[in-house]
Design an enzyme around this catalytic site. Structure first.
Site, PDB file in Angstrom:
ATOM      1  N   ARG A 194       1.595   5.244   4.335  1.00 38.15           N
ATOM      2  CA  ARG A 194       0.258   5.646   4.065  1.00 38.15           C
ATOM      3  C   ARG A 194       0.425   6.982   3.860  1.00 38.15           C
ATOM      4  O   ARG A 194      -0.545   7.592   2.886  1.00 38.15           O
ATOM      5  CB  ARG A 194      -0.507   5.332   5.475  1.00 38.15           C
ATOM      6  CG  ARG A 194      -1.885   5.439   5.336  1.00 38.15           C
ATOM      7  CD  ARG A 194      -2.508   4.648   4.072  1.00 38.15           C
ATOM      8  NE  ARG A 194      -2.201   3.245   4.438  1.00 38.15           N
ATOM      9  CZ  ARG A 194      -2.730   2.247   3.689  1.00 38.15           C
ATOM     10  NH1 ARG A 194      -3.567   2.478   2.471  1.00 38.15           N
ATOM     11  NH2 ARG A 194      -2.469   0.853   3.754  1.00 38.15           N
ATOM     12  N   HIS A 201       1.526   7.582   0.346  1.00 34.45           N
ATOM     13  CA  HIS A 201       0.641   7.016  -0.693  1.00 34.45           C
ATOM     14  C   HIS A 201      -0.559   8.056  -0.938  1.00 34.45           C
ATOM     15  O   HIS A 201      -0.998   8.121  -2.188  1.00 34.45           O
ATOM     16  CB  HIS A 201       0.025   5.690  -0.124  1.00 34.45           C
ATOM     17  CG  HIS A 201      -0.956   5.100  -0.843  1.00 34.45           C
ATOM     18  ND1 HIS A 201      -2.196   5.159  -0.534  1.00 34.45           N
ATOM     19  CD2 HIS A 201      -0.770   4.181  -2.160  1.00 34.45           C
ATOM     20  CE1 HIS A 201      -2.954   4.336  -1.621  1.00 34.45           C
ATOM     21  NE2 HIS A 201      -1.854   4.038  -2.515  1.00 34.45           N
ATOM     22  N   SER A 210       1.625   0.315  -5.330  1.00 30.57           N
ATOM     23  CA  SER A 210       2.139   1.466  -4.853  1.00 30.57           C
ATOM     24  C   SER A 210       2.960   1.409  -3.705  1.00 30.57           C
ATOM     25  O   SER A 210       3.877   2.098  -3.760  1.00 30.57           O
ATOM     26  CB  SER A 210       0.821   2.268  -4.399  1.00 30.57           C
ATOM     27  OG  SER A 210      -0.296   2.422  -5.627  1.00 30.57           O
TER      28      SER A 210
END
Length: 205
Positions: free
Chosen positions: A38, A41, A14
């Site tokens: 982050r 994601h 990812s």
């Protein structure tokens, strides 16, 4: 159909996909990259990267606070639920949310304020702590007022309230305050999962 089942491999792939699709990341310092990746994601949204705003001192102040075992105060329990409990325990951090306290609900009914406003004031001076607001603009407006009045002095404010009424304005107020390091997301987008992901990114550092 073949698909990846190992959690670590899924996350690694990812992050590689994110790096490939978001050229902006290459221009950011490594620690800021970690925060932005982050968030991407968590949201599955490559286009969110330019909206992330990080004060120059935010990450270092946040990491220092974590190492000291600061308290983390959240506006809603959904943010609390998204934090990495093992990492919190490793640093002796207590994560708190007062939104569901009966006394908060009673005061909110009595005064006509939102529970988020009352809960934020009940957190006290927040000296050296991290405040994480992922849902309620009224909590962020209240916190900004507390900081302006000298009633609160957090080490870091993570402010990503979501919505069409007050969310964008409360985040602008945070950025323009000039008194506290912040990590925020411009505009109407935000939410508890984004707020929690930012805290977790700091904890993983």
């Amino acid at each position: 159909m073949n698909f990846i089942i190992d959690p670590g491999a899924i996350e690694q792939e990812s992050m590689a996909i994110i790096e490939k699709n978001v050229p902006l990341l290459a221009s950011l310092p490594k620690k800021e990259q970690s925060i932005v990746k982050r968030i991407i994601h968590t949201t599955g949204d490559f286009n969110i990267a330019p909206l992330v705003k990080i004060h120059p001192q935010a990450i270092d102040r946040g990491l220092d606070a974590i190492r000291r075992g600061c308290n983390i105060y959240t506006d809603v329990n959904m943010v609390l639920a998204g934090l990495n409990s093992k990492r919190l325990a490793a640093y002796g951090i207590q994560a708190l949310c007062h939104i569901a306290d009966p006394a908060v609900a009673e005061q909110a009914r009595r005064t006509g304020q939102t529970r988020a406003m009352v809960a934020m004031r009940r957190a006290g001076s927040l000296q050296g702590d991290i405040v994480v607001i992922g849902n309620a603009p009224t909590a962020l407006f209240t916190l900004c007022d507390m900081i302006k009045q000298g009633e609160a002095d957090p080490a870091l404010v993570i402010g990503t309230p979501v919505g069409f009424v007050g969310a964008s304005e409360s985040k602008e107020m945070l950025v323009n305050l000039g008194k506290v390091p912040y990590i925020t997301l411009q505009g109407t987008r935000g939410g508890s999962t984004i707020a929690a992901s930012i805290v977790n990114a700091l904890l993983y550092m």
